[in-house]
Design an enzyme around this catalytic site. Structure first.
Site, PDB file in Angstrom:
ATOM      1  N   HIS A  77      -1.792  -3.808  -1.985  1.00  0.00           N
ATOM      2  CA  HIS A  77      -0.329  -3.917  -2.006  1.00  0.00           C
ATOM      3  C   HIS A  77       0.133  -4.288  -0.603  1.00  0.00           C
ATOM      4  O   HIS A  77      -0.362  -3.722   0.374  1.00  0.00           O
ATOM      5  CB  HIS A  77       0.263  -2.569  -2.431  1.00  0.00           C
ATOM      6  CG  HIS A  77       1.716  -2.608  -2.759  1.00  0.00           C
ATOM      7  ND1 HIS A  77       2.681  -2.807  -1.805  1.00  0.00           N
ATOM      8  CD2 HIS A  77       2.373  -2.461  -3.929  1.00  0.00           C
ATOM      9  CE1 HIS A  77       3.874  -2.772  -2.389  1.00  0.00           C
ATOM     10  NE2 HIS A  77       3.720  -2.567  -3.675  1.00  0.00           N
ATOM     11  N   ARG A 137      12.035  -4.657  -1.345  1.00  0.00           N
ATOM     12  CA  ARG A 137      12.260  -6.108  -1.299  1.00  0.00           C
ATOM     13  C   ARG A 137      13.137  -6.562  -2.459  1.00  0.00           C
ATOM     14  O   ARG A 137      13.949  -7.470  -2.324  1.00  0.00           O
ATOM     15  CB  ARG A 137      10.905  -6.837  -1.299  1.00  0.00           C
ATOM     16  CG  ARG A 137      10.206  -6.758   0.055  1.00  0.00           C
ATOM     17  CD  ARG A 137       8.769  -7.233  -0.019  1.00  0.00           C
ATOM     18  NE  ARG A 137       7.904  -6.240  -0.636  1.00  0.00           N
ATOM     19  CZ  ARG A 137       6.879  -6.507  -1.440  1.00  0.00           C
ATOM     20  NH1 ARG A 137       6.585  -7.755  -1.727  1.00  0.00           N
ATOM     21  NH2 ARG A 137       6.138  -5.537  -1.934  1.00  0.00           N
TER      22      ARG A 137
END
Ligand SMILES: Cc1cc2nc3c(=O)[nH]c(=O)nc-3n(C[C@H](O)[C@H](O)[C@H](O)COP(=O)(O)OP(=O)(O)OC[C@H]3O[C@@H](n4cnc5c(N)ncnc54)[C@H](O)[C@@H]3O)c2cc1C
Length: 604
Positions: A236, A256
Site C-alpha cells: 500500500h 486521497r
C-alpha cells in the site's frame, strides 16, 4: 491415542473476520450446525481495522455507476489476471450485500437525501465506497457479530488451527490448540471454510495485525489445495514512516479520496509525472480538475493520486530513491491544503477522517488539519491465495472452502481499495451456502487419529528443546527483514534466489525452535508454531515471483521492468509435490465471456 476434546460440526469456519462471520451466518441460516474458530477474541479479527469503505456499484452518489463499470474497473486494476466470473459475481452482488448489512443494523454515512454515502477510491471510476467515516471495518464486524450471535453459532475464541484433517482426499475437520491453556482439540466437520486473512507478517514493514501469518494459505497447501497468484503482494503506498515504533501502520486511501495530495521534498505533486497509458483518458489533466473530482464534480476526472496502489507505491519509491523524499524516507501526504478551498476545512477533515486525525495526533504528534503527514509504502494485502471455484468457493480438496483474503481469483495482479470488504461478504456468503450444501450431502468421514497424535507431538517439541533451542522470535524477525529486502516492492532474480537459500536455512532453524515456560498463554510457543506457516508462504511467494518474468500489477521486476504479452496469458499455481517440494506451474487465465469482453470494451 491420547484423549482430546472433540467438537462435532456440520460446517467449521476458521476465522471470525468479515468473510468467516458472513460464511457462518449463511451456513447457519441453511439449518446446519456451525462452529467458528478464531485465533483472537471475537471482534478483534483484522477486518476491524479496515478504514476507507466497501466497494459496491449502488450509484447513490453518481448514477452512471453500474455493475458493468465496477467489473471493468476490477479487471483493469487486476491487469486482467482476475478470474472474470468472480469479478462479475462480485460486481453484481456487492450492492445487495451492503444493503443487507444496513438491514442488519450497520449505520453508514449518508447522502443529503438519506441514502448510503459513497466515496472515491483509487482505481474506481465513480464514488463507490460505502463507508462509516474511516471506521468501516469496525461497523462491519459489529453488525455481522450482532447478527451472527443470534443464529446459534458455536464460537471458539483464542483457538489456533494447527492442521486440517483428511479422510482420503476429503477434508473432514481440523486439529487445534487453545491459546489460553494450551489444550489440544479436534474439530470434526463435514465441511471446512478457511477465512484466515493474509500473510503480511512475513514482511518487516506491514499494516497487518499479528494474526496475519499466512495460516490458511499454509494449511490449505499442506492439505493438497493449490495456491494461486502468490507473487502478487500488495504494498500500500501510504503507511506511516515516523516514528519508528509505528512504521507500517496504514494511512487510509480515504485521505486521497477526500482531496489529499502527494508531494516530494521540493513541494512538487509528482504523481502528474507518470500516468500509465491505460489510465490516461480517466485521469485529470490539472490539479484543479483533480480537486473538482474529489468534490463530486461529475465532469471532472480523478487526480493521479487515485491511480492504482501498485503504481502510486512505485512512484513514491522513485521519489525517495532519487533523493526527493521526506526526512524519514517517505514522501508527504497533505490534506491540510484543502483549507485553501474549504472555509471549515479543519472540521471537515476531523469529520471525514476521525481515525487518521487521532492516529497522527497521538502517535506522531502531527495535526493533519495543519501539516502534512510523512508516508511510505507498507505491506498490506495478499492478492494470492487458495484457488477456488468461482461460484462455490470450494478448493480442489473436496469439503475445503476458502473465502476472503486467503482466497484467490477476484483481484488478479492488484486489488482495488474497497474491493476486499465487499469480497468478504459476497464470497463469504457463497462459501457458507455451498459448505452447508456439501455438509448436507456428505457423512462426517473418519478422523485420522495417528495424524492427530503426530501433530500434537510435533507441536510440543519446542518445550523439549527449551532454552537450548533456536529462539522463535529471532527466526521470525530474520525472515521478515529478509523478505522485505529480497522479495519486497522491487524484485530481481538473483536476490530472490538468495531469499530461497535464506528460507531453507531459516526452515532448518525453525524446526529446532525451543521455548521455556508452560502451555498457558505462552507467546514464544505461539510464535514457534506460526513459523512453519510464515516460511511456507514466504517460499511460495519467492518461487512464484521468480517464475513471473515480467512486471505486472503489484509484482515489479527490475530485471524485467515491462509487461509481457506472453505472461498476460497465465496465472501461476503452486501445489505441494509428491516429495513435499513446491511444484510451480503456469495455468492459462480464465477466458472472458463475449458479454464480459463487451463490458470491458465499452468501459475503455
Ligand atoms: C489497516 C487496514 C485497513 C484496511 N482498509 C480496508 C478498506 O477500507 N476497505 C477494504 O476493502 N479493505 C481494507 N483492508 C483490507 C481488509 O481489511 C482485509 O483484507 C479483510 O478484512 C480480511 O478479512 P478476512 O475475513 O479475510 O480476514 P480477517 O478479518 O483477518 O480474519 C481472519 C480470521 O482468521 C483467524 N485465524 C487466522 N489464522 C487462524 C488459525 N490458524 N486458527 C484459527 N483462526 C485463525 C483470525 O484470528 C481472524 O479471526 C484494510 C486492511 C488493513 C490492514
Amino acid at each position: 491415542m491420547a484423549e482430546y476434546q472433540i467438537h462435532q460440526f456440520d460446517v467449521l469456519i476458521v476465522g471470525a473476520g468479515g468473510a468467516g462471520l458472513r460464511a457462518a451466518i449463511e451456513a447457519s441460516a441453511a439449518g446446519v450446525k456451525v462452529g467458528v474458530v478464531t485465533k483472537s477474541l471475537l471482534g478483534k479479527a483484522h477486518t476491524v481495522m479496515a478504514e476507507g469503505g466497501m466497494a459496491a456499484a449502488m450509484g447513490n452518489v453518481d448514477d452512471r455507476d453500474s455493475w458493468r463499470v465496477h467489473f471493468a474497473d476490477t479487471m483493469r486494476g487486476g491487469q486482467y489476471l482476475n478470474n472474470p466470473r468472480m469479478a462479475e459475481l462480485h460486481a453484481k452482488e456487492a450492492p445487495a450485500r451492503v444493503r443487507e448489512l444496513e438491514a442488519w443494523g450497520a449505520v453508514f454515512d449518508r447522502t443529503k437525501d438519506g441514502r448510503i454515502l459513497q466515496r472515491n477510491f483509487g482505481g474506481h471510476r465513480y464514488p463507490r465506497l460505502a463507508h462509516v467515516g474511516d471506521r468501516t471495518g469496525l461497523e462491519m464486524i459489529r453488525t455481522l457479530q450482532d447478527h451472527g450471535i443470534h443464529q446459534g453459532i458455536d464460537f471458539h475464541m483464542e483457538t489456533t488451527i494447527l492442521t486440517l484433517l483428511k479422510d482420503g482426499d476429503r477434508c473432514v475437520g481440523a486439529f487445534a490448540y487453545d491459546r489460553e491453556r494450551g489444550r489440544f482439540r479436534i474439530f470434526h466437520a463435514k465441511a471446512v471454510v478457511l477465512a484466515t486473512g493474509g500473510i503480511g507478517r512475513a514482511f518487516q514493514i506491514t499494516s497487518n495485525s499479528w494474526e496475519y501469518t499466512g495460516d490458511g494459505h499454509s494449511l490449505a497447501y499442506h492439505a493438497g489445495a493449490a495456491l494461486m497468484d502468490m507473487e502478487f503482494v500488495q504494498f500500500h503506498p501510504t503507511g506511516m514512516v515516523w516514528p519508528p515504533s509505528v512504521k507500517g501502520i496504514l494511512v487510509t486511501e480515504g485521505v486521497r479520496g477526500e482531496g489529499g495530495v502527494l508531494r516530494n521534498k521540493d513541494g512538487k505533486r509528482f504523481m502528474f509525472d507518470d500516468i500509465p497509458a491505460n489510465y490516461k483518458t480517466q485521469t485529470a489533466d490539472t490539479e484543479e480538475e483533480g480537486w473538482r473530482y474529489t468534490q463530486g464534480d461529475k465532469s471532472a476526472r480523478r487526480p493521479p493520486e487515485l491511480l492504482t496502489r501498485d503504481h502510486v507505491a512505485r512512484c513514491i519509491r522513485r521519489e525517495v530513491k532519487e533523493g526527493r523524499g521526506s526526512p524519514h524516507g517517505g514522501v508527504f501526504l497533505d490534506i491540510s491544503w484543502i483549507k485553501e478551498k474549504l472555509p471549515n476545512a479543519a472540521e471537515h477533515i476531523k469529520k471525514k477522517l476521525p481515525s487518521m486525525y487521532h492516529q497522527f495526533k497521538q502517535l506522531a504528534d502531527i495535526d493533519i488539519t495543519k501539516e502534512p503527514m510523512e508516508i511510505g509504502p507498507t505491506t498490506h494485502y495478499m492478492m494470492g491465495g487458495v484457488e477456488v471455484d468461482a461460484d462455490s468457493q470450494m478448493s480442489s480438496v473436496p469439503g475445503l472452502f476458502a473465502a476472503g483474503e486467503c482466497g484467490a481469483g477476484l483481484h488478479g495482479a492488484n486489488r482495488l481499495g474497497g474491493n476486499s470488504l465487499s469480497d468478504l461478504v459476497v464470497f463469504g456468503r457463497r462459501a457458507g451456502e455451498y459448505a452447508a450444501k456439501f455438509a448436507k450431502e456428505h457423512d462426517a468421514g473418519m478422523i485420522d487419529h495417528a495424524r492427530v497424535d503426530e501433530v500434537a507431538k510435533m507441536a510440543l517439541e519446542p518445550f523439549d528443546r527449551g532454552a537450548a533451542g533456536e529462539n522463535p522470535f529471532a527466526v521470525q524477525h530474520e525472515l521478515q527483514e529478509m523478505m522485505q529486502d529480497l522479495v519486497g516492492i522491487v524484485r530481481v532474480e538473483s536476490e530472490m534466489e538468495s531469499a530461497l537459500g535464506e528460507i531453507a536455512r531459516l526452515k532448518a532453524r525453525a524446526v529446532k525452535a525451543g521455548i521455556t515456560g508452560n502451555r498457558e498463554y505462552n507467546g514464544g510457543w505461539h510464535t514457534a508454531l506460526d513459523l512453519d506457516n510464515l516460511l511456507t508462504v514466504a517460499e511460495i511467494i519467492a518461487r512464484a515471483a521468480i517464475e513471473r518474468k515480467e512486471s505486472r500489477g503489484a509484482h515489479f521486476r527490475d530485471d524485467f521492468p515491462d509487461k509481457s504479452e506472453e505472461w498476460a496469458k497465465y496465472n501461476i499455481r503452486v501445489t505441494k509435490g509428491a516429495a513435499g517440494e513446491p511444484h510451480v506451474e503456469r495455468v492459462p487465465v480464465k477466458p472472458l465471456t463475449e458479454e464480459q469482453k463487451l463490458v470491458i470494451e465499452e468501459n475503455k
